[in-house]
Design a protein around this motif. Sequence first.
Motif, PDB file in Angstrom:
ATOM      1  N   VAL A 209      36.678  40.254  45.047  1.00  0.00           N
ATOM      2  CA  VAL A 209      37.885  39.591  45.583  1.00  0.00           C
ATOM      3  C   VAL A 209      37.589  38.570  46.676  1.00  0.00           C
TER       4      VAL A 209
ATOM      5  N   ALA B  64      42.994  41.634  50.844  1.00  0.00           N
ATOM      6  CA  ALA B  64      42.420  42.144  49.597  1.00  0.00           C
ATOM      7  C   ALA B  64      41.485  43.318  49.814  1.00  0.00           C
TER       8      ALA B  64
ATOM      9  N   LEU C 232      43.695  37.061  47.154  1.00  0.00           N
ATOM     10  CA  LEU C 232      42.266  36.877  46.905  1.00  0.00           C
ATOM     11  C   LEU C 232      41.622  36.068  48.023  1.00  0.00           C
ATOM     12  N   ASP C 233      40.405  36.468  48.386  1.00  0.00           N
ATOM     13  CA  ASP C 233      39.614  35.810  49.426  1.00  0.00           C
ATOM     14  C   ASP C 233      40.297  35.887  50.798  1.00  0.00           C
TER      15      ASP C 233
ATOM     16  N   ASP D  91      45.615  39.500  42.860  1.00  0.00           N
ATOM     17  CA  ASP D  91      45.709  38.103  42.425  1.00  0.00           C
ATOM     18  C   ASP D  91      47.167  37.658  42.372  1.00  0.00           C
TER      19      ASP D  91
ATOM     20  N   PHE E 234      42.786  44.368  40.877  1.00  0.00           N
ATOM     21  CA  PHE E 234      42.505  42.926  40.951  1.00  0.00           C
ATOM     22  C   PHE E 234      43.707  42.117  40.476  1.00  0.00           C
ATOM     23  N   ILE E 235      44.371  42.572  39.404  1.00  0.00           N
ATOM     24  CA  ILE E 235      45.544  41.859  38.896  1.00  0.00           C
ATOM     25  C   ILE E 235      46.644  41.818  39.953  1.00  0.00           C
TER      26      ILE E 235
ATOM     27  N   GLY F  13      48.534  36.816  45.709  1.00  0.00           N
ATOM     28  CA  GLY F  13      47.879  35.715  46.419  1.00  0.00           C
ATOM     29  C   GLY F  13      46.968  36.164  47.540  1.00  0.00           C
TER      30      GLY F  13
END
Length: 279
Positions: free
Chosen positions: A218, A144, A139-140, A134, A130-131, A137
């Motif tokens: 995510v 991801a 995410l969503d 993120d 996740f780090i 850039g």
Amino acid sequence: MRLQQKTLAWARAMAIILLCLLFLFPVYWVAITSFKPEAETIAWPPKLLPQPFTLDNYRNLLGDMTDTPVLLWFRNSLIAATCFSLLSVTISLLAGYAVARMEFVGKKLYVSLLLFAMAVPGIILLFPSFIVVDALGWLDTFYAIILPHLAGTFGILLFAQFLKKFPRDLEEAAFIDGANTLQVLWHVIFPHVKPIALTLVVLGFMGNWNDYFWPLIVLFSPGMRTLPIGMATLQGRYEQFYGTMTAGAAIMALPSILLFAGIMKYYVQAISMAGAIKE
């Protein structure tokens, strides 16, 4: 003696048939429940066939594309699972070929790390993954749920183990004829590892298609939801409508079932071919 052998064979066949029915019954029950009227889904004793047969559950599920965009969720899952499975197999084949055929600094350490990575529970990797996502850039976005877990250690080691037993003469002949490494991989090696590749495609597709926890972390916007997340949002909204929920489960399970049925013979070949080729 012959009568005893026939009796044993008959008993074995009956046991296999019963086991098949046992494992297939949940699939059958989901399918027929999705076509039952809502009152019949909780009726006792349960009925093995819908009486009457109805498509209302699917109409309820697919009727409101604004509130429950099932087709959008289906599309998102299909794009993610297809891209993930194809890219994952491609990377695994390239890395497996490098492990089996090439010499490089730290090769033994690399293989040892691959073996160690197979023993690490996937849940441990969620936070660092996740780090990284993120920071990049992603995410969503589709990135991801496609890119972070492409390099599967199982596929790399499986291809490497098979290629170690693959005769080098065929590759050397292709190199003499002027082929480069990628051409050798595609025209010489891939036809022989096709059953393994197709098996890994299906396993990767099913794993990504059914994944719930990672996309839940995510993906944020409703338009980016995958099918498992979308189906989970219906549990509160249709808490008492088991027919609608079962119709959603049937839609979610159908692609994996069809894909697995289509490559079943290759799956069996992949299991049996690991030690089939001798040097």
